[in-house]
Design an enzyme around this catalytic site. Structure first.
Site, mmCIF file in Angstrom:
data_model
loop_
_atom_site.group_PDB
_atom_site.id
_atom_site.type_symbol
_atom_site.label_atom_id
_atom_site.label_comp_id
_atom_site.label_asym_id
_atom_site.label_seq_id
_atom_site.Cartn_x
_atom_site.Cartn_y
_atom_site.Cartn_z
ATOM 1 N N ASP A 17 84.448 -14.056 94.841
ATOM 2 C CA ASP A 17 85.163 -14.316 96.050
ATOM 3 C C ASP A 17 84.665 -13.506 97.163
ATOM 4 O OD1 ASP A 17 87.151 -16.531 97.163
ATOM 5 O OD2 ASP A 17 88.103 -14.484 97.839
ATOM 6 N N GLU A 19 85.910 -12.560 101.362
ATOM 7 C CA GLU A 19 86.499 -12.909 102.431
ATOM 8 C C GLU A 19 85.692 -12.504 103.772
ATOM 9 O OE1 GLU A 19 89.612 -14.096 102.137
ATOM 10 O OE2 GLU A 19 89.308 -13.645 100.038
ATOM 11 N N HIS A 157 94.138 -14.912 99.159
ATOM 12 C CA HIS A 157 93.272 -14.467 100.159
ATOM 13 C C HIS A 157 92.599 -13.109 100.260
ATOM 14 C CE1 HIS A 157 94.083 -18.734 101.229
ATOM 15 N NE2 HIS A 157 95.209 -18.569 101.593
ATOM 16 N N ASP A 162 91.750 -13.517 94.110
ATOM 17 C CA ASP A 162 91.245 -14.852 94.174
ATOM 18 C C ASP A 162 90.326 -15.017 93.191
ATOM 19 O OD1 ASP A 162 93.062 -15.604 96.325
ATOM 20 O OD2 ASP A 162 91.558 -15.895 97.718
#
Length: 209
Positions: A17, A19, A157, A162
């Site tokens: 994942d 960001e 988040h 995540d």
DNA sequence: TGCCAGGCCCTCTTTAGGGCCTT
């Protein structure tokens, strides 16, 4: 066309994942954090998490959304160094992400910058969940975690949190397919096929072992 | 100046439009 699943480490995969500073690397957005877990033998065997300095300021919206501030990124290693380490981490593994088209765009863009690549297949937990859990209220990661009562530490988040929730979702889907359709092991290639199957044809696909 | 993502999927579709999902 169905992507070819990686031939090595057939029972392992990396759930990842990102960001990021925004929604599109084509608009200049960069990764600011990568989180990933290695699944081997049906359990989490390793973890990877690093902030990375994108060389630009992140917006107030992103800081509020992720909790990642410019102060946190100031001393982080640049994207090029982190992504080089991450390319080593995913080497030889198939990949999974929630809404994989998003993470794949950033993975491709960041690896292109450093001349690295990956060879594994890529599958999407969101597309699989849309087919398996058609009664879920929606198919956001947080909603599916609540819907299936999956483990969570309440953090959302952030990349590793995540990725871990996505990993639990993926393992839950494998278990549900195994129980309902009688699989001992669900091949990665079957999960990729599932994400490309019409909702009405899901049962037919999974019943054909 | 004005705009600003993009892939997937469903339907009131396929010569299209709009919602979902990711940050």
């Amino acid at each position: 066309m169905i992507e070819k699943a990686h031939s090595r480490n057939a029972d392992s995969l990396v759930v990842l994942d990102f960001e990021t500073t925004g929604l599109s690397p084509n608009s200049g957005d960069r990764a600011i954090e990568i989180g990933a877990v290695l699944i081997e033998g049906g359990r989490i065997a390793d973890r990877f998490q690093q902030l990375m300095n994108p060389g630009r300021q992140v917006s107030q919206f992103i800081s509020q959304y992720t909790g990642i501030t410019n102060a946190m990124l100031r001393d982080a290693a640049p994207c090029e160094i982190v992504m080089n380490e991450f390319a080593d981490f995913i080497e030889g593994h198939n990949l999974v992400a929630h809404n994989a088209s998003f993470d794949r765009c950033f993975l491709d863009a960041e690896l292109l910058r450093i001349g690295r690549n990956y060879s594994g297949g890529f599958a999407c937990s969101m597309l699989a969940a849309r087919r398996l859990y058609q009664d879920a209220p929606n198919h956001r990661l947080s909603s599916l975690v609540a819907y299936k009562r999956l483990p969570t530490d309440g953090v959302f988040h952030r990349a590793l949190a995540d990725a871990e929730m996505t990993a639990h979702l993926w393992l839950q889907m494998l278990e549900d397919i195994g129980q309902i359709y009688g699989y001992q092991d669900v091949p990665f290639s079957l999960m990729q096929k599932l994400t490309r199957t019409n909702k009405k044809a899901v049962a037919k696909l999974l019943s054909c072992k």
